[in-house]
Write a protein that holds these residues in place. Structure first.
Motif, mmCIF file in Angstrom:
data_model
loop_
_atom_site.group_PDB
_atom_site.id
_atom_site.type_symbol
_atom_site.label_atom_id
_atom_site.label_comp_id
_atom_site.label_asym_id
_atom_site.label_seq_id
_atom_site.Cartn_x
_atom_site.Cartn_y
_atom_site.Cartn_z
ATOM 1 N N LEU A 1432 0.813 -1.151 0.209
ATOM 2 C CA LEU A 1432 0.034 0.042 -0.003
ATOM 3 C C LEU A 1432 0.740 1.220 -0.030
ATOM 4 C CD1 LEU A 1432 -2.389 -1.425 2.653
ATOM 5 C CD2 LEU A 1432 -2.974 -0.946 0.170
ATOM 6 N N VAL A 1433 1.952 1.405 0.864
ATOM 7 C CA VAL A 1433 2.742 2.419 0.880
ATOM 8 C C VAL A 1433 3.691 2.652 -0.500
ATOM 9 C CG1 VAL A 1433 5.099 3.339 1.965
ATOM 10 C CG2 VAL A 1433 3.282 2.155 3.419
ATOM 11 N N PHE A 1434 3.808 1.507 -1.142
ATOM 12 C CA PHE A 1434 4.848 1.560 -2.218
ATOM 13 C C PHE A 1434 3.906 2.155 -3.446
ATOM 14 C CE2 PHE A 1434 5.408 -0.206 -6.723
ATOM 15 C CZ PHE A 1434 6.642 -0.196 -6.859
ATOM 16 N N VAL A 1435 2.586 1.782 -3.486
ATOM 17 C CA VAL A 1435 1.579 2.465 -4.451
ATOM 18 C C VAL A 1435 1.400 3.794 -4.128
ATOM 19 C CG1 VAL A 1435 -0.898 2.460 -5.487
ATOM 20 C CG2 VAL A 1435 0.583 0.216 -5.041
ATOM 21 N N SER A 1436 1.366 4.323 -2.813
ATOM 22 C CA SER A 1436 1.140 5.732 -2.510
ATOM 23 C C SER A 1436 2.520 6.293 -2.906
ATOM 24 C CB SER A 1436 0.958 5.925 -1.073
ATOM 25 O OG SER A 1436 2.061 5.492 -0.407
ATOM 26 N N PHE A 1437 3.757 5.744 -2.941
ATOM 27 C CA PHE A 1437 4.666 6.522 -3.309
ATOM 28 C C PHE A 1437 4.895 6.840 -5.106
ATOM 29 C CE2 PHE A 1437 7.748 5.000 0.268
ATOM 30 C CZ PHE A 1437 7.296 5.704 1.108
ATOM 31 N N LEU A 1438 4.211 5.668 -5.423
ATOM 32 C CA LEU A 1438 4.122 5.647 -7.102
ATOM 33 C C LEU A 1438 3.116 6.612 -7.533
ATOM 34 C CD1 LEU A 1438 5.127 4.273 -9.663
ATOM 35 C CD2 LEU A 1438 2.994 2.657 -9.314
ATOM 36 N N ARG A 1440 2.250 9.368 -6.137
ATOM 37 C CA ARG A 1440 2.731 10.692 -5.777
ATOM 38 C C ARG A 1440 4.044 11.163 -6.788
ATOM 39 N NH1 ARG A 1440 2.766 13.484 -0.676
ATOM 40 N NH2 ARG A 1440 1.166 12.704 0.624
ATOM 41 N N GLY A 1441 4.401 10.156 -7.650
ATOM 42 C CA GLY A 1441 5.232 10.422 -8.737
ATOM 43 C C GLY A 1441 6.829 10.545 -8.046
ATOM 44 N N LEU A 1442 6.993 9.882 -6.723
ATOM 45 C CA LEU A 1442 8.247 9.829 -6.256
ATOM 46 C C LEU A 1442 9.244 9.144 -7.027
ATOM 47 C CD1 LEU A 1442 7.205 9.756 -2.340
ATOM 48 C CD2 LEU A 1442 7.831 11.611 -3.824
ATOM 49 N N PHE A 1443 8.756 7.930 -7.653
ATOM 50 C CA PHE A 1443 9.653 7.001 -8.260
ATOM 51 C C PHE A 1443 10.010 7.584 -9.561
ATOM 52 C CE2 PHE A 1443 7.882 3.953 -5.592
ATOM 53 C CZ PHE A 1443 8.781 3.275 -5.108
ATOM 54 N N HIS A 1444 9.316 8.692 -10.158
ATOM 55 C CA HIS A 1444 9.601 9.118 -11.457
ATOM 56 C C HIS A 1444 10.641 10.442 -11.192
ATOM 57 C CE1 HIS A 1444 6.125 7.259 -12.998
ATOM 58 N NE2 HIS A 1444 6.635 7.531 -14.196
ATOM 59 N N ASN A 1445 10.476 11.046 -10.160
ATOM 60 C CA ASN A 1445 11.170 11.947 -9.613
ATOM 61 C C ASN A 1445 12.885 11.207 -9.339
ATOM 62 O OD1 ASN A 1445 9.407 13.928 -9.582
ATOM 63 N ND2 ASN A 1445 9.134 13.621 -7.343
ATOM 64 N N LEU A 1498 14.788 6.326 4.720
ATOM 65 C CA LEU A 1498 14.260 6.695 3.523
ATOM 66 C C LEU A 1498 14.810 8.211 3.071
ATOM 67 C CD1 LEU A 1498 10.599 5.718 3.817
ATOM 68 C CD2 LEU A 1498 12.240 4.832 2.281
ATOM 69 N N PRO A 1499 14.911 8.429 1.724
ATOM 70 C CA PRO A 1499 15.324 9.803 1.369
ATOM 71 C C PRO A 1499 14.186 10.827 1.707
ATOM 72 C CG PRO A 1499 15.515 8.217 -0.451
ATOM 73 C CD PRO A 1499 14.972 7.434 0.663
ATOM 74 N N GLU A 1500 14.901 11.912 2.101
ATOM 75 C CA GLU A 1500 13.761 12.866 2.448
ATOM 76 C C GLU A 1500 12.033 13.074 2.117
ATOM 77 O OE1 GLU A 1500 14.674 17.086 3.070
ATOM 78 O OE2 GLU A 1500 16.605 16.512 3.923
ATOM 79 N N ASP A 1501 12.141 12.898 0.639
ATOM 80 C CA ASP A 1501 10.709 13.218 0.088
ATOM 81 C C ASP A 1501 9.887 11.989 0.332
ATOM 82 O OD1 ASP A 1501 12.482 11.694 -1.578
ATOM 83 O OD2 ASP A 1501 11.680 12.472 -3.288
ATOM 84 N N PHE A 1502 10.551 10.916 0.258
ATOM 85 C CA PHE A 1502 9.896 9.379 0.667
ATOM 86 C C PHE A 1502 9.614 9.441 2.178
ATOM 87 C CE2 PHE A 1502 12.061 8.258 -3.264
ATOM 88 C CZ PHE A 1502 11.111 7.443 -3.959
ATOM 89 N N SER A 1662 4.589 -6.113 -13.598
ATOM 90 C CA SER A 1662 3.237 -5.501 -13.210
ATOM 91 C C SER A 1662 3.264 -4.079 -13.960
ATOM 92 C CB SER A 1662 2.814 -5.567 -11.768
ATOM 93 O OG SER A 1662 2.902 -6.756 -11.070
ATOM 94 N N LEU A 1663 4.329 -3.229 -13.364
ATOM 95 C CA LEU A 1663 4.605 -1.910 -13.815
ATOM 96 C C LEU A 1663 4.719 -1.864 -15.591
ATOM 97 C CD1 LEU A 1663 6.892 -0.212 -11.363
ATOM 98 C CD2 LEU A 1663 4.494 -0.289 -11.439
ATOM 99 N N GLY A 1664 5.235 -2.857 -16.159
ATOM 100 C CA GLY A 1664 5.268 -2.989 -17.552
ATOM 101 C C GLY A 1664 3.904 -3.242 -18.415
ATOM 102 N N GLU A 1665 2.927 -3.925 -17.663
ATOM 103 C CA GLU A 1665 1.892 -4.118 -18.128
ATOM 104 C C GLU A 1665 0.865 -2.888 -17.755
ATOM 105 O OE1 GLU A 1665 -0.394 -7.510 -17.016
ATOM 106 O OE2 GLU A 1665 1.160 -8.897 -16.989
#
Length: 1692
Positions: A1432-1438, A1440-1445, A1498-1502, A1662-1665
């Protein structure tokens, strides 16, 4: 010592303490560790005694509920460590008294210290499994005391469990476990004198500190003087209050009077000192209270105690909380008063014969209440707020203060009123002195209304009582679908993923690729070979047949008046075949008889074995009779010759046993075929053995009787019954049916096994509980075969608990059956987390629970699910296991078809069956609805969604319970000990495990069975213990009613004898013959003492001894992977050292032969070069000579170099070299391949969970074939493999519990292969052996069944299933039928509310809409369901665009990411997945070589995003707790959980002051009333990881909230860092470094890394799909990470 312990901490194992013991191991709790652990609870306020005692009792009650049996020990020396914390001294003393007087817990206070002789004696007398202790104290001196305790415990083989980091769930308590290893014991041994000296130094320092702490307070008075003064005060009170009183009143008046006297003395002494200093012109600062100030404080204290006496907890829980602190001047007096309280409590023994009520020791004082009263009189009373106290309170206060006045005597203390006579403010002035309760209130948000059938059907009437939000509420209007993220990065977050990546098959049956086909062929051929090694039966070709009407095979067939022509032909054919078989048997016997008879003459045992092998191969009874008679004649001849031998002091009764075996066989199986001559011979044999009465009963011919002279010379010397029990126990004939069952060809099933076959024939379900090796698994294969015959579509699913068992069962199925199926269809498939083979195109699927759950919950797999005809649950007791139990429960409630649930270890099968029957009733109703729906669809011309034959098979909804308690083979247990440096064995009689108390309370355990030999031993011991035993003759073996004059004593007769002896021993105890009964149990105990020292070094000697005793093959269970591997290697080294002792000439001979070989080889090559220049015949002759010489030399060299038979345990005869090479080649490139091959060549192997499938299969096949005969194993071989072997428990462990003991010992004595099983205990203490033998297996209890992600998956199934009605039915079954809520309506109501909270969470987070349909990233969250709440936390990070940053490539347009980006990505993932904590004490105290070990934050934004997520969820969860708090039992909430002391009563209404002070009615709904006096409100529920003891006890706590706290703190508020193993490995790629620094075994580390890698891969796929943009940075970054991570993993 500190460093020694610090070095051990990284290797502490975090595990469950009470592994399934019904009566747990006896353990100790260090009382001072318990005290400081509870006192450090962050919500406990200083001076709030009742809250502290509540925390202690909740903890202890939790242990007791989980089966804990313990004693609490308080060391006298430990009291000195509180010199700096006088407030804890009376608390400690009160705690000891409270536990002793108000609970049933045993509390020891008689030991001075942990190094005392008395303590050592106590440990020696009481076998302790572990000691729970803190690793750090309130100061460094107390820490040293704990270190000494840990070191001392290890030295006497007591394991250590840390208080730090403990966590509890519904059934278990988890903690850091530090075993007592040999190196720990040696450390104490080597440094004992130094440790003793250091302890004495520490104690001296503590005493000095205590003197220094008392001096400023009591001046020239020593502690003994104060103790005397306290004693006088208590004695005086006895005179004043002659009738007795309550401890709260007593302590109040005595402590106040003593502290006033002491303070008066202090002022007097100080005055003298001050006057001297003044004359010396020294300025003196006055920073202490006046005597009048102190009197006022004491009056306030008295009033606070009166409040405690009159106000119930329900009213005190509304007390306002004062945040102001005491002024500095009061501190000295408070310290003095606490010392006085301590000295008074130490003198309570004076009041032993006085009427002193000690009930309320837990509530002696309440400092927050005292502050509350003081604040009123200092600030509010003076401002014209004059509130009356009430008559009762006033009178009681007057009474107490007047008593104080009487006790002081030396000076006047003033009147009870007014309470304040001075103007000094005791509390510091503060702008906000009173905690604002309005700010502490948690908003009750209410539920979002949902329009969903599941919600309506599941909740029913409960919905109308719940608070729901209106449609225009801002919370609801804000629930709009957020498309920004999708539009920004071109993602389809709402898309349902095509399939769980784990269900994608690794093999492609329809592929035409030649390589794939070849690999498939190799795989299937190996599976058949593997299966044959496990279950050596010939393969059966299955042909599909039409479904026929069921037959009842139990009913006798009705005879027809006339046989048909076909029946006559069949009968004649059978007759002819029998005659032919008989003729063949005669011919074969004529051919073999001479050699067998000759062998029997030379070596009776070997000859008899050959004879028995021949008998097994024949079917003709007439041939068998003839062979048996020849065997009997040979035995008689051998017996006569043996007895006639000169100088024999002892007779070899083995010959007599063989003779009686033949007689048993003849009389039991072929009695009607015996001729007079045969009976005459049998009579002669019995007469020779000295069994005259049996001989007469068989044949009365006087010539036969008078034929034998000097019969004493041949007699065995004991009666026939004793002889059969003592020497033939394992040969006794079992009760086996002789009538074949047409459904079974291989053997004749027992009655209970036929019942199983009936269950399958009738499409019923069954719970089958039978001992290991009893043959219960056969029903599984019958079920598979039946389904394979009935159709090509139906599926049988076999659910096994482990991957190893899955592989074994699948191989066995593939070996047993073959079937010609349509193209693309296969007979057997496998589905585990690692691989999926032919899962959806097979008829028999073998899988693990977690993977089967995936299939049942995957919406578009429901058509396949409908093909399932039967499900077989093997080892169903895993339903109550430590991990994965919820999967078993979900499967049992979701399947519509019949099932078989098999286990050997369930103690409450009736409860389980009843629960399962209730589920079947539900499905019966659902199937009726389905039939109506299908009928209406057919009439409307619609196509059915169910398979065509679904309704033809009418399953029964009955769930049968099949119980079978008789183990086919007896198990005999032996204790291994060391004597004169040699391994010795002592038989352990099962009754030696019992005590008088155990038999009185529980009787004889149902599974404590005796072998016939042990029954005789019990009788003899009883006879010796009580010479005048009245029933001795009646229970004498020769007179026992079921034995008397019986030629054949059967196993059931022996069992009746055993039961009679047990009943007799019980009657001894019942009738008061305790001394005799104690003597019996004592005499049965083995004489061997528990061996100490490094037993690992002695392990090879144990193996060698078992080889000499011919007890190999053997399984040696070691619970540590490291120790298991080390022991196997040590045995190999032992054999190598042994081989070096070969003859000295052997090496020289080998060297000479190598030289000759070299010369001959050169000659052969020379002959080849001369081929053209000389005659061919001459060349040919020379070549032949040289080649013959070369071959001869090679053979000689091979013989010279081969391992001598006594230097290997391998049996070379059982396998040919080519097959062996094939097996070794399979593991050539595996991680452990080379090592396993090297060990296997010596007949040694190891087996554990960290090995891969090929490595395990190698060991299993070679062990099953008999090539490997020594295997060290963890619990991985406790299930499955069926081979006759000895079982050795070679390591004591927290995992060696009743359940594992039953499973593991079941490997010994397999039905059809062994008649007796041997179990050995090596390096296991005797008390533990006794505990294992007598303990019952655990009852199956339900665990909390719901998780957020499970509910999301259920909603996905309900809305997206191929058949929505079927999907909804499955969902409702899961929700309605949890084992936890079975017959528990309150638990069901609690689960309903938790389900509603989960739906609210999913709606708010955007995974469901208000109609219950999935939205956004529901598919991704459900794919990562193993990792809640990290998914659930992973998806919330996703989102928010944190992984794209984060995932930015090295340069624009590039698809490659830098090492720094990858490491940051791993850092984030390691903070979410595979979290593994390290004990807090290591943090900041230890340096490491190669790894960082502690994971960075975790990094600050995460980190900011996680904090925001946690706070949002915590608020919602707190609101939910407010709603469910109505489920709490209010009666239970106001009493202490262990002592059950009630703090209820009528609320005080006549006191205005009480009403004023207890006015905080809001904000205290879900929090425990015991926590409220510490100033806690419902807002405390928002704090990270609050203790579950803070919340009302209604079955839900903070562990059910889907939050992921970035930092975890232990009970002493120290940070517990995360292990950085995943990131460290990504950086250095070394498993060795993880073992050395991160404290993880190589195998465990490899498993953890593999799981972490699989998680990355699952996310990547999963992300690829979900993303249509192939160049999306996040997708590319995860692809790169997945590839690089597995590259690194494959390299190790």
């Amino acid at each position: 010592m500190s460093q020694f312990i610090l070095n051990k901490l990284p290797y502490a194992e975090y595990s469950s303490l009470f592994n399934d013991f019904v009566e747990s191991e006896f353990f100790l709790i260090d009382g001072d560790s318990l005290l400081i652990t509870c006192i450090c609870e962050k919500l406990l306020r200083h001076g709030q005694n009742l809250h502290f005692f509540y925390l202690v009792e909740r903890y202890l009650m939790d242990l007791i509920d989980k089966g804990g049996q313990f004693t609490i020990v308080f060391f006298q020396d430990a009291e000195y460590t509180y010199f700096n914390f006088p407030e804890l001294l009376p608390l400690r003393t009160a705690l000891i008294l409270h536990l002793q007087k108000n609970t049933h817990i045993n509390v020891c206070t008689q030991f001075t210290g942990c190094l005392s002789k008395e303590w050592k004696m106590f440990l020696d007398e009481n076998y302790l499994y572990f000691l729970i202790v803190a690793d750090e104290g309130l100061n460094h001196l107390q820490t040293h005391i704990f270190i000494f305790l840990i070191i001392r415990s290890w030295s006497v083989r007591v394991n250590v469990v840390l208080f730090s980091g403990q966590a509890s769930d519904f059934l278990r308590l988890y903690a850091y476990f530090m075993p007592s290893l040999y190196v720990n014991q040696i450390f104490f041994e080597k440094n004992e004198k130094m440790i003793q000296d250091a302890y004495k130094t520490l104690l001296r320092e503590l005493k000095e500190h205590r003197v220094l702490a008392l001096a400023p307070l009591f001046k020239n008075l020593a502690s003994k003087h104060i103790m005397e003064e306290a004693y006088k005060t208590v004695c005086l009170l006895q005179q004043v209050w002659a009738k007795g009183s309550d401890i709260r009143r007593v302590l109040c008046v005595t402590s106040c009077s003593l502290s006033l006297k002491m303070y008066h003395h202090f002022l007097e002494t100080r005055k003298e000192t001050t006057s001297k200093e003044t004359t010396n012109n020294t300025k003196v600062k006055s920073n202490c209270l006046t005597l009048q100030d102190v009197e006022d404080l004491c009056k306030l204290h008295c009033l606070s105690v009166v409040f405690l006496l009159h106000i119930p907890l329900s009213q005190r829980a509304r007390s306002r909380f004062i945040t102001s602190h005491w002024i500095k001047d009061t501190q000295m007096f408070f310290k003095m008063k606490k010392w006085c309280e301590y000295f008074i409590l130490c003198n309570t023994n004076v009041l032993e014969f006085w009427n002193l009520n000690l009930t309320h020791l837990s509530d002696l004082s309440d400092e927050p209440l005292l502050k509350n009263i003081a604040f009123y009189y200092e600030n509010e009373n003076v401002e014209d707020l004059h509130l009356n106290l009430g008559n009762a309170i006033m009178k009681d206060h007057e009474h107490l203060w007047n008593t104080v006045s009487k006790l002081v005597k030396k000076f006047e203390v003033g009147k009870p009123f007014p309470l304040r006579t001075t103007t000094l403010h005791f509390l510091k002035k503060n702008s906000s002195s009173i905690k604002d309760s309005s700010k502490e209130k948690v908003p009750n948000l209410g539920f979002i209304p949902m329009s969903c059938q599941i919600v309506d059907k599941f909740f029913g009437d409960i919905l109308k009582d719940l608070p729901f939000l209106k449609s225009d509420d801002p919370i609801i209007t804000s629930l709009v679908k957020q498309k920004e993220f999708d539009e920004l990065v071109h993602w389809h977050s709402h898309r349902l993923l095509s399939d769980d990546d784990r269900t994608k098959s690794n093999f492609y049956g329809k592929s035409k690729d030649h390589w794939i086909q070849r690999e498939l062929q190799k795989y299937h051929s190996f599976q058949c070979f593997y299966g044959n090694s496990l279950d050596p039966v010939s393969s059966k070709l299955i042909v599909t047949q039409d479904i026929k009407q069921k037959k009842n095979f139990n009913k006798a067939k009705s005879k027809k008046a006339h046989e048909t022509k076909a029946e006559i032909i069949v009968r004649e054919n059978k007759k002819r075949l029998c005659a032919k078989e008989e003729q063949k048997g005669e011919q074969k016997w004529n051919a073999l008889s001479f050699s067998i008879e000759e062998e029997m003459r030379k070596n009776l045992n070997s000859g008899v074995k050959n004879l028995e092998d021949f008998l097994k191969s024949r079917k003709s009874n007439s041939v068998k009779v003839r062979v048996e008679m020849i065997g009997l004649t040979a035995c008689l001849k051998a017996w006569k010759e043996h007895c006639q031998g000169e100088g024999k002091t002892m007779k070899d009764l083995n010959i007599a046993v063989q003779m009686m075996k033949r007689i048993h066989s003849l009389m039991d199986k072929y009695s009607e075929l015996l001729q007079d001559a045969d009976r005459r011979l049998i009579g002669r044999c019995l007469k020779y053995l000295g069994f005259d009465e049996l001989a007469r009963s068989l044949y009365t011919d006087q010539d036969v009787i008078n034929d034998i002279k000097k019969k004493n010379k041949y007699s065995v010397g004991i009666g026939p019954a004793r002889f059969q029990l003592q020497h033939m126990g394992h040969y006794l004939i079992r009760e086996e049916r002789k009538d074949p069952d047409p459904r079974v060809q291989d053997f004749i099933p027992d009655t209970w096994q036929r019942e199983l076959l009936d269950v399958v024939d009738n499409y019923e379900s069954a719970v089958i509980v039978a001992p290991t090796s009893s043959g219960k698994t056969y029903a599984s294969y019958y079920c598979m075969e039946k389904e394979l015959k009935e159709s090509d579509e139906g599926v049988v699913v076999y659910v096994a608990p482990t991957k190893a068992l899955v592989n074994q069962v699948a191989a066995t199925v593939q070996n047993r059956y073959t079937k010609n199926l349509p193209d693309g269809e296969v007979l057997c498939g496998i589905f585990t987390r690692q691989y999926c083979r032919e899962a959806f195109n097979c008829q028999v699927l073998v899988t693990v629970p977690a993977c089967f759950e995936i299939l049942l919950l995957t919406p578009h797999r429901q058509q396949w699910v409908k093909r399932i005809r039967y499900v077989i649950f093997d080892e169903v007791h895993c339903l109550g296991g430590e991990s994965g139990a919820e999967f078993w429960e979900h499967l049992l409630v979701m399947i519509r078809c019949p099932f078989l649930a098999l286990s050997a270890t369930i103690s409450n099968p009736e409860h389980l069956t009843e629960w399962l029957q209730s589920i079947k009733h539900y499905w019966k109703q659902e199937d009726k609805i389905m039939e109506k729906r299908m009928a209406s669809k057919r009439s409307a011309g619609c196509r059915d969604s169910f398979p065509k034959d679904y309704l033809q098979i009418k399953q029964s909804y009955k769930v049968r319970l099949v119980l079978y308690g008789e183990r086919y083979n007896d198990l005999e247990k032996y204790i291994c000990f060391i004597k004169h440096n040699d391994i010795c064995f002592d038989h352990f009689h099962p009754c030696a495990a019992l005590t008088i108390d155990h038999i009185e309370r529980y009787g004889f355990p149902s599974n404590l069975a005796l072998s016939p030999r042990e029954s005789i031993q019990l009788y003899d011991t009883m006879f010796q213990a009580w010479k005048s035993w009245p029933h001795a003759q009646k229970l004498c073996p020769e007179n026992f009613i079921h034995f008397k004059n019986k030629l054949i004593i059967r196993k059931m007769d022996a069992r009746k004898y055993e039961e009679s002896l047990k009943a007799e021993l019980r009657s001894w105890i019942k009738n008061g013959n305790l001394q005799q009964a104690k003597m019996v149990l004592k005499s049965l105990r083995p004489d061997s003492t528990f061996s100490s020292g490094n037993m690992l070094k002695k392990f090879p000697l144990l193996v060698e001894k078992l080889r000499k005793m011919e007890k190999l093959p053997a399984l040696f269970f070691k619970f540590s992977i490291t120790d298991g591997e080390e022991c196997a290697k040590n045995v190999c080294t032992f054999l190598e050292e042994k081989q070096k002792k070969r003859p000295p000439k052997a090496d020289k001979e080998a060297h000479d032969m190598v030289s000759k070989l070299r010369k001959v080889k050169k000659s052969i090559e020379k002959q080849k070069t001369l081929h053209k220049s000389q005659k061919k015949t001459r060349i040919l002759d020379q070549s032949l000579i040289h080649e013959a010489e070369y071959n001869c030399l090679q053979k000689s060299l091979k013989k010279n170099l081969e391992i001598p038979p006594d230097c290997t345990y391998a049996d070379q005869k059982v396998m040919d070299a080519e097959l062996l090479k094939t097996l070794f080649d399979r593991v050539k490139f595996e991680r452990k391949g080379a090592e396993l091959k090297y060990l296997a060549e010596r007949g040694i192997g190891y087996h554990h969970s960290s090995m891969n499938a090929k490595e395990k299969q190698l060991v299993e096949i070679l062990f099953r074939k008999g090539f490997i005969r020594v295997v060290t194993a963890t619990g991985t071989l406790a299930l499955g493999i069926n081979m006759p072997c000895s079982v050795v428990f070679a390591q004591n462990s927290v995992y060696l519990d009743a359940l594992n003991y039953r499973q593991m010992s079941g490997r010994a004595g397999r039905r059809g292969q062994d008649l007796l099983g041997d179990v050995y205990f090596f390096d296991i203490p005797l008390p533990k052996v006794g505990k294992l033998i007598k303990s019952k297996v655990p009852e199956l209890r339900g665990q909390f069944p719901l998780k957020i992600t499970l509910i999301l998956r259920l909603m996905l199934l309900a809305s997206k299933a191929d058949d929505p009605e079927d999907g909804q039915a499955k969902v409702l079954s899961v929700l309605k039928h949890s084992l936890l809520s079975f017959k528990q309506p309150r638990a069901m109501e609690m689960l309903k509310l938790y389900f509603l909270f989960s739906l609210q969470f999913l709606v708010k987070e955007g995974y469901l809409n208000r109609e219950g349909n999935p939205t956004d990233f529901a598919g991704l969250v459900s794919h990562l369901h193993y990792h809640e709440p990290s998914n659930l936390v992973f998806v919330s990070f996703l989102v928010r665009g944190l992984f794209h940053n984060l995932c930015q490539p090295t340069e624009k347009g590039s698809k490659h990411f830098s090492q720094d980006v990858m490491e940051k990505l791993v850092l984030v993932l390691a903070n979410l997945f595979g979290r593994r904590y390290i004990p807090a004490k290591i943090y900041n105290n230890k340096k490491f070589k190669q790894s960082k070990v502690f994971l960075d934050d975790l990094p600050e934004d995460f980190s900011a995003a996680l904090d925001e997520y946690n706070m949002r969820i915590t608020k919602d969860f707190a609101s939910f707790l407010l709603i469910v708090s109505k489920l709490a039992d209010t009666k239970q909430e106001y009493q202490l959980p262990l002592s059950e002391i009630k703090f209820t009563g009528k609320e005080c209404e006549d006191s205005q002051l009480v009403s004023h002070l207890m006015s905080c009615k809001e904000g205290r709904i879900a929090i425990s009333p015991f926590a409220c006096p510490s100033g806690n409100f419902d807002s405390a529920l928002l704090q990270p990881e609050i203790s579950s003891h803070t919340i009302l006890t209604f079955g839900i706590n903070h562990t059910q909230a889907p939050v992921l706290w970035p930092k975890r703190f232990d009970s002493q508020r120290r940070r517990m860092p995360l292990n950085a193993y995943a990131l460290d490995f990504y950086k250095h790629g070394s498993l060795v470094a993880l073992t050395q620094d991160n404290g993880i075994h190589k195998g465990t580390a490899y498993d953890l890394l593999k799981d972490f890698g699989l998680t990355i891969k699952s996310i990547s796929v999963s992300l690829g799909e979900l993303c249509e943009n192939e160049d999306d940075n996040v997708v590319l970054a995860f692809e790169q990470l997945s590839e690089t991570y597995f590259e690194k993993l494959n390299n190790v």
